[in-house]
Every structure is written in C-alpha cells, then in structure tokens.
Write an enzyme that holds these catalytic residues in place. Sequence first.
Site, PDB file in Angstrom:
ATOM      1  N   HIS A  63       0.846  -1.193   0.000  1.00 37.38           N
ATOM      2  CA  HIS A  63       0.000   0.000   0.000  1.00 37.38           C
ATOM      3  C   HIS A  63       0.880   1.241   0.000  1.00 37.38           C
ATOM      4  O   HIS A  63       2.111   1.147   0.071  1.00 37.38           O
ATOM      5  CB  HIS A  63      -0.990  -0.013   1.175  1.00 37.38           C
ATOM      6  N   ASP A  67       5.746   4.365   5.056  1.00 40.51           N
ATOM      7  CA  ASP A  67       6.675   3.377   5.619  1.00 40.51           C
ATOM      8  C   ASP A  67       6.754   2.105   4.776  1.00 40.51           C
ATOM      9  O   ASP A  67       7.506   1.194   5.103  1.00 40.51           O
ATOM     10  CB  ASP A  67       6.324   3.060   7.085  1.00 40.51           C
ATOM     11  N   HIS A 143      -7.095  -2.274   5.605  1.00 38.40           N
ATOM     12  CA  HIS A 143      -6.313  -1.185   6.176  1.00 38.40           C
ATOM     13  C   HIS A 143      -7.070   0.130   5.934  1.00 38.40           C
ATOM     14  O   HIS A 143      -8.159   0.133   5.402  1.00 38.40           O
ATOM     15  CB  HIS A 143      -4.923  -1.194   5.521  1.00 38.40           C
ATOM     16  N   ASP A 212      -0.137  -4.014   5.726  1.00 36.93           N
ATOM     17  CA  ASP A 212      -0.761  -3.750   7.014  1.00 36.93           C
ATOM     18  C   ASP A 212      -2.230  -4.178   6.961  1.00 36.93           C
ATOM     19  O   ASP A 212      -2.869  -4.018   5.929  1.00 36.93           O
ATOM     20  CB  ASP A 212      -0.725  -2.256   7.330  1.00 36.93           C
ATOM     21  N   HIS A 270       6.401  -5.565  11.584  1.00 31.51           N
ATOM     22  CA  HIS A 270       5.716  -4.271  11.599  1.00 31.51           C
ATOM     23  C   HIS A 270       5.441  -3.821  13.033  1.00 31.51           C
ATOM     24  O   HIS A 270       4.333  -3.409  13.394  1.00 31.51           O
ATOM     25  CB  HIS A 270       4.416  -4.314  10.777  1.00 31.51           C
TER      26      HIS A 270
HETATM   27 ZN   LIG Z   1      -0.051   1.434   6.612  1.00 30.75          ZN
END
Ligand SMILES: [Zn+2]
Length: 315
Positions: A63, A67, A143, A212, A270
Amino acid sequence: MVDFTVTIIGSGSAVPMHGRHPSAQVVQHGESYFLIDCGEGTQLRFKEAGIKPFRIQIIFISHLHGDHVFGLPGLLSSYSHLGRSEPLTIYGPTGIKEFLETIFHFAEMKIRFPLEIKEVDTPGPQKIYETDDLEILTFPLKHRIKCQGYLFREKKETIRFNKETLKSFALSPEQIRKAMEGEVIKVNGEIIPAETIFLPPLSAMSYAYCSDTAYLPSLGSWLKSVKVIYHEATFRNDLEDLARETGHTTAGEAARIAEHAGADCLLLGHYSSRYKSLDELLEEARIVFPNTILSEEGKQYKVREMSVFSSSKPH
Ligand SMILES: [Zn+2]
C-alpha cells in the site's frame, strides 16, 4: 533443492526506532528475486542484508503509506543512474502508477530501463504471476487505504533421488528421466523399484505476506495450509481498540490468523516504535500459536526450515 528464503530488510512501522526500519523484505525462490514493500532506507540496507539490488526482478508494494513505499523512488533512481537495463515490474494498489509518475515528473526522474507498473485491486485471492515452479497471488487486506497482501506458492513437490541407488546401479540420465516419467527401470534384467530410486518427495512450500491489516478472519481461509505466514503485529493485545482504529493487528490476533490457516510457522513484524523490547509481543502470540518467531532485520529465513522446525513442535 530450490532455495526459498525471506530476508527481512525492515521490520518496523511508521517511524524508524530502536534500530528497526520501515517495511521491506526480499523473497528468493531459485533464481527469482522479489522485493516486497520498499520503506525508506531499503536500498541502503540491502548491502548489510547481503542483497544484490540488481537481482530484483519484481517489486510488490502492499500500500501507499510512506513506511512501505518511500524508499521506492530512491531505488528506481539508483537503478537508472547505475545503468540498469533489465526489465522491472512493480505490482501495487490502485494509485501507485500516479504516485510514481508524479514523482518522476516533479523530480525530473528519467527511468532508463523497461519499467512496467501494474495496479492490483482484488476482492479475494488472485494469481498475478507465475514461473515454471512458483505462483504468486495477491489478496486484499483491511487497512485505512487500499492494501494488498502477497502469497508465494510452489506449484509442486520437490522430487528427491536416492543417490546411493543412482550410484550403485550407475543409472544414466536417460534412465533417471524415464523413472521420473513412471517407466520401469531394469539393470541387467533386474527391475529397480521406484521406491529405491526416489526418496519421499518434499512438500510444496508457501509464504504469505500480510501487512498492514486490521484483524481479518478471511485470511484464515484464504491462506489455508500456507506453510509460513508473515503477519503484522503492530501492537500488544491491550491496544486492541487502537489496532482496530488504525487498521492494524495485535500479536494475539496475528496468531489467531496463523492458527486458523493451519500454518506451520508465524513470523511477526511491523512492530510499533513504542516497544523497545518485543518479548511480550512474542509471548502474547505464542499463547495462541506456539510456533511464532519474531522477524529480525538482516536475517535470512529459509521457508522449508521454518516449516520443518515448527512441525516438529506441538501446536
Ligand atoms: Zn499502513
């Protein structure tokens, strides 16, 4: 046996902290090298992880949060400056083409190698790439913005020969090929049973990347029987509400996904920058799914070894 490894480049989340960096990892399968996510500093960290950047053929982006992607323009720029000529394909969520092209435009970046950007947005698991012995699927995560996970799955079992039989009967490459095709092999009129030529095959390995995402129970069925699952575990269990609000997962929830999927091993990552020590994240996950390990930056993990290591322990 084909190498199937995962090298962790970055295991942190939004902010680099405690010696941990934003998300990135390299999956190697035989001669194929894939980069998953490309957080800030990824190319600087390749060297210490023993990764040769030019070997990467495909980049998969989950995505567009920084980060996971702020290292990508820098890497592409370096490829151009260093004279890359091999083609590169980038898979990522809707918007990645515009994201990169905007940067190319305003930063006057000239991409001097064949670059293809493919946007993926799927309601469920879907195959997007394959080689002779590996297939790669993408699947949606849950997410705050569009986010995709990726699954690397070997297509077949690995055949193993009994080297002693090959040697003692001096079987020729032609005879070995015929044995693989199921033909009966005779040496001096004596039948050599197939079970003495072959050892039991090694099962096909698979690896899924899930980051994520908020807790997403469908992953348990989408990733059924996947051998090794990397799942984000941004927070400890006491921050379940914050995890839900921010579209992330707790360690306990990540473990539930691995348990539902029937995985052999869970690799956590993560991690939130609020945790200096990760011991408690690990403990919380292991209560639900004992075969959990913490991903460590710079470390290379062999998918088959993780699977064997784990299946020898009860869970
Ligand atoms: Zn994210």
